[in-house]
Write an enzyme that holds these catalytic residues in place. Structure first.
Site, PDB file in Angstrom:
ATOM      1  N   ARG A 123     -23.281 -26.222 -18.957  1.00  0.00           N
ATOM      2  CA  ARG A 123     -22.544 -27.096 -18.037  1.00  0.00           C
ATOM      3  C   ARG A 123     -21.059 -26.877 -18.275  1.00  0.00           C
ATOM      4  O   ARG A 123     -20.661 -26.163 -19.197  1.00  0.00           O
ATOM      5  CB  ARG A 123     -22.951 -28.575 -18.166  1.00  0.00           C
ATOM      6  N   GLY A 124     -20.249 -27.513 -17.439  1.00  0.00           N
ATOM      7  CA  GLY A 124     -18.815 -27.257 -17.473  1.00  0.00           C
ATOM      8  C   GLY A 124     -18.497 -26.271 -16.358  1.00  0.00           C
ATOM      9  O   GLY A 124     -19.132 -25.219 -16.255  1.00  0.00           O
ATOM     10  N   ALA A 125     -17.505 -26.624 -15.539  1.00  0.00           N
ATOM     11  CA  ALA A 125     -17.282 -25.853 -14.316  1.00  0.00           C
ATOM     12  C   ALA A 125     -17.114 -24.349 -14.570  1.00  0.00           C
ATOM     13  O   ALA A 125     -17.815 -23.538 -13.955  1.00  0.00           O
ATOM     14  CB  ALA A 125     -16.085 -26.436 -13.556  1.00  0.00           C
ATOM     15  N   GLN A 175     -21.554 -35.670 -23.535  1.00  0.00           N
ATOM     16  CA  GLN A 175     -20.884 -34.387 -23.775  1.00  0.00           C
ATOM     17  C   GLN A 175     -19.769 -34.514 -24.821  1.00  0.00           C
ATOM     18  O   GLN A 175     -19.517 -33.557 -25.560  1.00  0.00           O
ATOM     19  CB  GLN A 175     -20.268 -33.850 -22.477  1.00  0.00           C
ATOM     20  N   ASP A 186     -13.701 -30.250 -12.285  1.00  0.00           N
ATOM     21  CA  ASP A 186     -14.776 -29.520 -11.611  1.00  0.00           C
ATOM     22  C   ASP A 186     -14.319 -28.966 -10.275  1.00  0.00           C
ATOM     23  O   ASP A 186     -14.881 -27.990  -9.772  1.00  0.00           O
ATOM     24  CB  ASP A 186     -15.999 -30.418 -11.440  1.00  0.00           C
ATOM     25  N   ASN A 188     -13.823 -34.728 -11.398  1.00  0.00           N
ATOM     26  CA  ASN A 188     -14.200 -34.423 -12.782  1.00  0.00           C
ATOM     27  C   ASN A 188     -15.272 -35.424 -13.202  1.00  0.00           C
ATOM     28  O   ASN A 188     -15.626 -36.339 -12.454  1.00  0.00           O
ATOM     29  CB  ASN A 188     -12.969 -34.483 -13.707  1.00  0.00           C
ATOM     30  N   LYS A 189     -15.784 -35.241 -14.381  1.00  0.00           N
ATOM     31  CA  LYS A 189     -16.872 -36.069 -14.926  1.00  0.00           C
ATOM     32  C   LYS A 189     -16.634 -37.553 -14.673  1.00  0.00           C
ATOM     33  O   LYS A 189     -15.515 -38.043 -14.806  1.00  0.00           O
ATOM     34  CB  LYS A 189     -16.965 -35.785 -16.424  1.00  0.00           C
TER      35      LYS A 189
END
Lengths: 352, 352
Positions: free
Chosen positions: B47-49, B200, B241, B251-252
């Site tokens: 995960r993570g853009a 995360q 993101d 973003n998250k």
């Protein structure tokens, strides 16, 4: 709410629903000794400012019953030891100290009566503790009625932590307002912050509202801002662990952030609490002691590590919401609004 | 960081560190098929853009290698099917689509070459995917250098989610800024929001910073406001993101709330992201699709229920932070500041 209760007196000890095990299991503990009662408070088997006060009152009554004292002086000494132990359990919720002081004053009166005996003092304390519980439920219902005009038809109500029946002897403070609106026939729905680290919202608020048939949806704490921005929250109502003379509010960690977010989005932010949560001897929030709890509650979940071993965590259990962010304080004697130094003092001085 | 990696190409498949199992276990998965790679992205094993973009690029290269095509048309068709599947994994992070488009354009060029063969196109795609990973690390290091002047000596830096080496091919975006400051000899410490529901921050940010010897402390998401009020946070830096043309940032979930809180406390709020996270075709944040994920990630932890059965949850995985709350966007080409419509367009148009 008829098929369960938060805590109650019995001849065998203090009986309470173990909130650490909800929602998975409904287990009632019967606590024999003052030490067991103190540990139940410390370990969050019972929590919530009014409920902690009730547990402490029951604890002192229990201490009186267990005392082997043959005379009044020995009984007084046993009661003082019990009060000292109970006072050491948790520093932030002022209802603990309020209940211990009220019970202590009553004990002194009972001890000073002309024909006082160990037995008569015991009886007075048991009756007084039970009255504190009964009064707490009446107070919560009055808080609900006082808050009723604040809840519009169809409101989405955000709450944090659990300020419900489980945080009181019954009915709840913040959730008392919700229950009053629901009982008045208003279509309301609750968004419950899960409330890390102890998940009081996900586990307890969701559980007790589901039991009462009140619509509730759980969100993680970090979703509130997003839902406010989307106009999905109409008002916020939370409880309090202590309210200073100037209206600053100590409550579960995360409350302050919610209050800032509510202000940013023009959403009213209400604090529902009994008069016993007022601490007019404390001038402002910065003078309220904030309990720091241990690492495990943050770093582990269900005994499994979430944070790598060796990485430190912070764990302030409460935060301070400055009075300027509080739209109103809802008490059993009505609403207080800014300037709180005046309005809270006035409510506090009213007779019941 | 030499003894572990986020993801890499191998002849046997795409190898990646399973982030669902950190910090308890370090397990590397070797993913054979495009379907396995897509499911690894969907299930948050990676995960993570930027890392999602890298995984998708590796996935397309893998598709080329696995294709049984005998001619270029059949290969093109297999690649299109793979790209379609990979594009369906997650909607918010634009790097996914950026990487697929870049690989697709490269495939078209390779297919159109005079002496193109199935084998030559395969080779081009494998090389291109590996170059995307190598470039991602270079980009992160450049982001770190661009952000370095923003980090004062002794700074306490709050971050949310994981925008670190684990969210990229290495080094990280937000944590790239932290690493650059640390490598420059500045005494910095990181406060990592645990970042519910997937943890995360608690699991990944804490793990990778601990590995690098950078001081890190984990807090629950709802503690940030309290620490800001106590002046224990000097700056906030997060990843992204997707960044819209006007500077709005997806973003998250939880990022938006932090940005409001940072503004309230006069704390700078930085977004660190590669140019590939810019989406100038999307005018503003409200046009960015927000992924809604399933109930279990919120309602269960380690397969144990936290929320009572039958109680619904919400699960928006991202939120939108309006550009007005962003102090600067840190890219590999330097800083962008308001007005972002101008500054982002300018950075985007710069040659590398």
């Amino acid at each position: 709410m008829s098929d369960w209760f938060t805590l109650r007196w019995s001849e065998d000890g203090v009986v309470l629903l173990d909130q650490r095990q909800l929602p998975r299991e409904e287990v009632y503990l019967t606590l024999d000794s003052v030490e067991e009662i103190a540990r139940a408070i410390e370990s969050l088997a019972v929590r919530g400012a009014p409920a902690i006060g009730c547990a402490a009152a029951l604890g002192l009554a229990r201490a009186a019953c267990l005392s082997a004292a043959q005379d009044l002086e020995a009984l007084r000494s046993d009661l003082e030891a019990a009060a000292t132990r109970l006072a050491r359990t948790r520093p932030t919720a002022v209802n603990l100290f309020w209940a211990l002081e009220r019970m202590g004053a009553l004990a002194e009166r009972a001890l000073a009566e002309p024909h006082a005996s160990v037995e008569s003092v015991r009886g007075s304390l048991v009756a007084a503790a039970q009255e504190i519980l009964a009064e707490d439920v009446r107070v919560c219902r009055a808080i609900g009625q006082a808050g009723l005009p604040l809840v519009p038809e169809g409101a989405s109500i955000l709450t944090h932590c659990n300020a419900g029946a489980l945080a009181t002897a019954g009915y709840g403070t913040a959730l008392g307002v919700v229950r009053a609106a629901f009982e008045a026939g208003r279509k309301v729905r609750v968004l419950a912050d899960e409330t890390r680290p102890f998940f009081q919202g996900a586990r307890l608020t969701a559980w007790e509202l589901q039991r009462d048939g009140i619509p509730v949806t759980v969100i993680t704490d970090n979703m509130a801002a997003h839902l406010m921005r989307r106009a999905e929250i109409d008002l916020v109502v939370v409880g309090a662990d202590r309210i200073a003379a100037n209206g600053d509010v100590a409550n579960k960690i995360g409350t302050y952030g919610l209050a800032v977010l509510a202000r940013e989005h023009g959403i009213p932010f209400y604090v529902a609490a009994p008069i016993s949560t007022l601490d007019l001897a404390t001038p402002c929030g910065d003078a309220i002691p904030i309990e720091e709890r241990g690492r495990a509650e943050v770093a582990e979940i269900l005994s499994q590590p979430i944070v790598p071993e060796g990485v430190p965590v912070r764990h302030p259990a409460f935060d301070i919401t400055p009075a300027r962010l509080v739209t109103a304080v809802v008490t059993e004697r009505g609403l207080a609004r800014a300037p709180y130094a005046l309005s809270l003092a006035k409510l506090s001085g009213l007779s019941r």
